[in-house]
Design a protein around this motif. Structure first.
Motif, PDB file in Angstrom:
ATOM      1  N   MET A   1     140.269  29.356  59.981  1.00 45.79           N
ATOM      2  CA  MET A   1     140.835  29.683  58.668  1.00 45.79           C
ATOM      3  C   MET A   1     139.809  30.439  57.825  1.00 45.79           C
ATOM      4  O   MET A   1     138.639  30.058  57.765  1.00 45.79           O
ATOM      5  N   PRO A   2     140.221  31.524  57.168  1.00 48.91           N
ATOM      6  CA  PRO A   2     139.304  32.246  56.284  1.00 48.91           C
ATOM      7  C   PRO A   2     138.805  31.342  55.157  1.00 48.91           C
ATOM      8  O   PRO A   2     139.543  30.499  54.650  1.00 48.91           O
ATOM      9  N   GLN A   3     137.537  31.545  54.762  1.00 47.54           N
ATOM     10  CA  GLN A   3     136.947  30.781  53.672  1.00 47.54           C
ATOM     11  C   GLN A   3     136.363  31.739  52.643  1.00 47.54           C
ATOM     12  O   GLN A   3     135.837  32.793  52.999  1.00 47.54           O
ATOM     13  N   VAL A   4     136.440  31.366  51.371  1.00 44.54           N
ATOM     14  CA  VAL A   4     135.862  32.177  50.312  1.00 44.54           C
ATOM     15  C   VAL A   4     134.459  31.649  50.025  1.00 44.54           C
ATOM     16  O   VAL A   4     134.270  30.448  49.758  1.00 44.54           O
ATOM     17  N   LYS A   5     133.459  32.552  50.111  1.00 42.32           N
ATOM     18  CA  LYS A   5     132.067  32.171  49.898  1.00 42.32           C
ATOM     19  C   LYS A   5     131.397  33.123  48.914  1.00 42.32           C
ATOM     20  O   LYS A   5     131.803  34.283  48.792  1.00 42.32           O
ATOM     21  N   THR A   6     130.379  32.620  48.240  1.00 38.86           N
ATOM     22  CA  THR A   6     129.525  33.454  47.389  1.00 38.86           C
ATOM     23  C   THR A   6     128.333  33.894  48.220  1.00 38.86           C
ATOM     24  O   THR A   6     127.629  33.061  48.805  1.00 38.86           O
ATOM     25  N   LEU A   7     128.095  35.203  48.287  1.00 38.83           N
ATOM     26  CA  LEU A   7     127.088  35.745  49.202  1.00 38.83           C
ATOM     27  C   LEU A   7     126.240  36.803  48.525  1.00 38.83           C
ATOM     28  O   LEU A   7     126.672  37.462  47.576  1.00 38.83           O
ATOM     29  N   GLU A   8     125.029  36.976  49.039  1.00 38.11           N
ATOM     30  CA  GLU A   8     124.129  38.041  48.621  1.00 38.11           C
ATOM     31  C   GLU A   8     124.160  39.134  49.692  1.00 38.11           C
ATOM     32  O   GLU A   8     123.983  38.844  50.881  1.00 38.11           O
ATOM     33  N   ILE A   9     124.378  40.371  49.274  1.00 38.94           N
ATOM     34  CA  ILE A   9     124.394  41.493  50.210  1.00 38.94           C
ATOM     35  C   ILE A   9     122.966  41.982  50.415  1.00 38.94           C
ATOM     36  O   ILE A   9     122.276  42.332  49.449  1.00 38.94           O
ATOM     37  N   SER A  10     122.530  42.005  51.669  1.00 41.11           N
ATOM     38  CA  SER A  10     121.129  42.316  51.959  1.00 41.11           C
ATOM     39  C   SER A  10     120.904  43.727  52.475  1.00 41.11           C
ATOM     40  O   SER A  10     119.793  44.248  52.402  1.00 41.11           O
ATOM     41  N   ALA A  11     121.940  44.369  53.009  1.00 41.23           N
ATOM     42  CA  ALA A  11     121.753  45.692  53.609  1.00 41.23           C
ATOM     43  C   ALA A  11     123.085  46.421  53.663  1.00 41.23           C
ATOM     44  O   ALA A  11     124.153  45.824  53.451  1.00 41.23           O
ATOM     45  N   LEU A  12     123.012  47.724  53.946  1.00 39.71           N
ATOM     46  CA  LEU A  12     124.203  48.534  54.164  1.00 39.71           C
ATOM     47  C   LEU A  12     124.235  48.884  55.640  1.00 39.71           C
ATOM     48  O   LEU A  12     123.314  49.520  56.158  1.00 39.71           O
ATOM     49  N   GLY A  13     125.269  48.434  56.337  1.00 44.59           N
ATOM     50  CA  GLY A  13     125.349  48.598  57.780  1.00 44.59           C
ATOM     51  C   GLY A  13     125.682  50.014  58.209  1.00 44.59           C
ATOM     52  O   GLY A  13     125.978  50.892  57.391  1.00 44.59           O
ATOM     53  N   HIS A  14     125.686  50.241  59.526  1.00 42.83           N
ATOM     54  CA  HIS A  14     125.885  51.586  60.048  1.00 42.83           C
ATOM     55  C   HIS A  14     127.322  52.069  59.901  1.00 42.83           C
ATOM     56  O   HIS A  14     127.604  53.246  60.097  1.00 42.83           O
ATOM     57  N   ARG A  15     128.235  51.181  59.533  1.00 44.92           N
ATOM     58  CA  ARG A  15     129.613  51.589  59.257  1.00 44.92           C
ATOM     59  C   ARG A  15     129.893  51.669  57.759  1.00 44.92           C
ATOM     60  O   ARG A  15     131.034  51.830  57.346  1.00 44.92           O
ATOM     61  N   GLY A  16     128.855  51.545  56.962  1.00 47.36           N
ATOM     62  CA  GLY A  16     129.015  51.635  55.514  1.00 47.36           C
ATOM     63  C   GLY A  16     129.455  50.349  54.863  1.00 47.36           C
ATOM     64  O   GLY A  16     129.845  50.343  53.690  1.00 47.36           O
ATOM     65  N   GLY A  18     128.667  46.399  53.538  1.00 48.11           N
ATOM     66  CA  GLY A  18     127.583  45.533  53.130  1.00 48.11           C
ATOM     67  C   GLY A  18     127.378  44.422  54.138  1.00 48.11           C
ATOM     68  O   GLY A  18     128.339  43.930  54.746  1.00 48.11           O
ATOM     69  N   VAL A  19     126.116  44.032  54.324  1.00 51.28           N
ATOM     70  CA  VAL A  19     125.777  42.989  55.298  1.00 51.28           C
ATOM     71  C   VAL A  19     125.237  41.783  54.550  1.00 51.28           C
ATOM     72  O   VAL A  19     124.331  41.899  53.708  1.00 51.28           O
ATOM     73  N   ALA A  20     125.794  40.615  54.857  1.00 49.76           N
ATOM     74  CA  ALA A  20     125.314  39.354  54.301  1.00 49.76           C
ATOM     75  C   ALA A  20     125.034  38.388  55.439  1.00 49.76           C
ATOM     76  O   ALA A  20     125.539  38.559  56.553  1.00 49.76           O
ATOM     77  N   LEU A  21     124.225  37.386  55.170  1.00 47.50           N
ATOM     78  CA  LEU A  21     123.905  36.372  56.180  1.00 47.50           C
ATOM     79  C   LEU A  21     124.542  35.042  55.807  1.00 47.50           C
ATOM     80  O   LEU A  21     124.445  34.581  54.662  1.00 47.50           O
ATOM     81  N   ILE A  22     125.200  34.434  56.766  1.00 41.53           N
ATOM     82  CA  ILE A  22     125.674  33.056  56.650  1.00 41.53           C
ATOM     83  C   ILE A  22     124.955  32.287  57.741  1.00 41.53           C
ATOM     84  O   ILE A  22     125.222  32.497  58.930  1.00 41.53           O
ATOM     85  N   ASP A  23     124.026  31.437  57.340  1.00 42.23           N
ATOM     86  CA  ASP A  23     123.069  30.841  58.273  1.00 42.23           C
ATOM     87  C   ASP A  23     122.286  31.995  58.896  1.00 42.23           C
ATOM     88  O   ASP A  23     121.616  32.728  58.204  1.00 42.23           O
ATOM     89  N   THR A  24     122.419  32.190  60.196  1.00 40.92           N
ATOM     90  CA  THR A  24     121.734  33.320  60.835  1.00 40.92           C
ATOM     91  C   THR A  24     122.717  34.381  61.308  1.00 40.92           C
ATOM     92  O   THR A  24     122.339  35.315  62.021  1.00 40.92           O
ATOM     93  N   ASN A  25     123.977  34.255  60.926  1.00 39.02           N
ATOM     94  CA  ASN A  25     125.017  35.179  61.381  1.00 39.02           C
ATOM     95  C   ASN A  25     125.275  36.268  60.347  1.00 39.02           C
ATOM     96  O   ASN A  25     125.383  35.974  59.139  1.00 39.02           O
ATOM     97  N   ARG A  26     125.375  37.487  60.829  1.00 35.66           N
ATOM     98  CA  ARG A  26     125.664  38.612  59.929  1.00 35.66           C
ATOM     99  C   ARG A  26     127.166  38.728  59.695  1.00 35.66           C
ATOM    100  O   ARG A  26     127.968  38.619  60.626  1.00 35.66           O
ATOM    101  N   VAL A  27     127.512  39.003  58.447  1.00 38.99           N
ATOM    102  CA  VAL A  27     128.906  39.201  58.052  1.00 38.99           C
ATOM    103  C   VAL A  27     129.007  40.559  57.364  1.00 38.99           C
ATOM    104  O   VAL A  27     128.138  40.923  56.562  1.00 38.99           O
ATOM    105  N   PHE A  28     130.067  41.298  57.671  1.00 33.84           N
ATOM    106  CA  PHE A  28     130.216  42.669  57.179  1.00 33.84           C
ATOM    107  C   PHE A  28     131.349  42.727  56.152  1.00 33.84           C
ATOM    108  O   PHE A  28     132.498  42.380  56.455  1.00 33.84           O
TER     109      PHE A  28
END
Length: 399
Positions: A1-16, A18-28
């Motif tokens: 199930m999708p979850q709503v989270k508050t996140l910090e964007i750390s980088a801009l990925g190669h597809r344009g 934003g990249v954030a980390l949840i634990d050690t997993n990248r989320v786009f």
């Protein structure tokens, strides 16, 4: 199930995205920028922006009202300086991953007047591009990244679909008017399509590769030659990008006496180079080769151009064939030219000029050439796909 989270964007990925980390997993998360705090709906490694809590100082207002829903552009919300830095990074990051140390120039803007090619998905109620991460069509009234000659493309595509049924329409703005290459299942020409073509003064209409209306043969000027463009033929997306890349190729090939132009298409490089040198040109696209040959035969003052249909993926030129040239130009599609690069690595060819539309496949092939004894010169990124995650580049390899 999708979850709503508050996140910090750390980088801009190669597809344009934003990249954030949840634990050690990248989320786009599309439409977000580094340094931003967002609320996002997360499903696996994909996110959807729900709320922008803290904006980046590099965020600007998008230039198109469809941005964020239309899938055609990924990055309209970033300042020009940071945008060019990101685009250059698309090249440098792939070279670093391939273990290649190279000088990478600043990005050369080549959007010019806009894109001269566009494929719209059309129904009788409207036309547009696919929505982001969806097969739904985002209907457009206009698209600001297209050349003015394509301003009416959504309306024309809608009229075509109303005449013959849902379809895709690939438009090319040529020197003699709009070329429309239509594709779709079960569609056939009819009287209403003829009236539509006349109403919008289309130069030519093709359906599934077959020309059905031909009022004027569409041509594109390439150097001193007027090239009759086959329906749906590949061209650089903007005329400025073609001119920019051709200028870089001509400069790199200065002094060459024998040139091979591989993956030559309709000849944007070969026909310009033929002003000073004989050229051998090869491509798997038979209509493109025929168009190149026809343009060469009708243009006075050019050196010899030998144009050959050849599948360079399955049948790359061998070192024996290549060693008769002092300069080889390769401009492959997105997959790159691994097989041809391997053959080139075993040659005595003095210069290889590599034009690429994909930094990842370019870096792979560059590593092959470098391992074969070539020295790689400066890499020049060229940006014709404004607001997108695509970038062209050119580099010269020397023995």
């Amino acid at each position: 199930m999708p979850q709503v989270k508050t996140l910090e964007i750390s980088a801009l990925g190669h597809r344009g995205e934003g990249v954030a980390l949840i634990d050690t997993n990248r989320v786009f998360i599309p439409f977000t920028l580094p340094g931003e705090t967002v609320r996002a709906e997360i499903d696996g490694n994909r996110g959807r922006l729900v709320e922008l809590l803290a904006a980046s100082p590099d965020r600007i207002a998008a230039s198109c009202p469809h941005f964020g829903a239309c899938g055609g552009c990924q990055v309209q919300h970033l300042t020009d300086v940071e945008y060019r830095t990101w685009k250059r990074g698309l090249v440098t990051s792939q070279l670093e991953r391939a273990g290649i140390v190279a000088e990478v120039a600043d990005v050369v803007p080549a959007h010019g007047a806009g894109r001269r090619r566009a494929t719209l998905h059309a129904t009788k109620t409207g036309a547009g591009f696919m929505s982001l991460r969806s097969h739904d069509i985002r209907l457009l009234d206009a698209c600001p990244i297209l050349v003015p000659a394509l301003a009416a493309a959504p309306q024309i595509a809608t009229a075509i679909a109303a005449a013959i049924g849902p379809c895709d329409v690939s438009f090319t703005a040529t020197d003699l008017g709009l070329d429309a290459a239509i594709s779709g299942k079960g569609i056939k020409p009819n009287a209403e399509l003829t009236r539509t073509a006349a109403r919008y003064d289309l130069a030519r209409v093709a359906i599934n590769g077959e020309v059905v209306l031909n009022y004027r043969v569409p041509t594109i000027r390439m150097g001193e030659a007027d090239v009759p463009i086959p329906p749906g033929s590949f061209l650089q997306a903007t005329s400025l990008a073609e001119e920019t890349l051709a200028g870089l190729v001509i400069e790199a090939a200065k002094g060459a006496k024998s040139i091979a132009d591989l993956f030559c298409g309709v000849g944007p490089f070969a026909l310009r180079l033929a002003g000073r040198s004989a050229v051998y040109a090869a491509d798997s696209d038979a209509p493109a080769i025929a168009a190149l040959d026809a343009a060469h035969r009708k243009t006075k003052g050019l050196k010899a151009v030998t144009a050959e249909k050849r599948d360079l993926f399955r049948d790359p030129m061998s070192p024996f064939e290549l060693n008769r040239f002092d300069t080889v130009i390769i401009d492959p599609p997105r997959a790159g030219a691994r097989a041809q690069a391997r053959e080139l690595a075993g040659t005595k060819v003095a210069r290889v000029v590599y034009v690429s539309c994909d930094p990842q496949s370019f870096a792979r092939d560059a590593a092959i050439l470098v391992a074969g004894g070539y020295r790689m010169g400066r890499v020049t990124p060229v940006d014709q796909f404004l607001h997108s995650a695509h970038v062209e580049l050119l580099a010269v390899f020397s023995r």
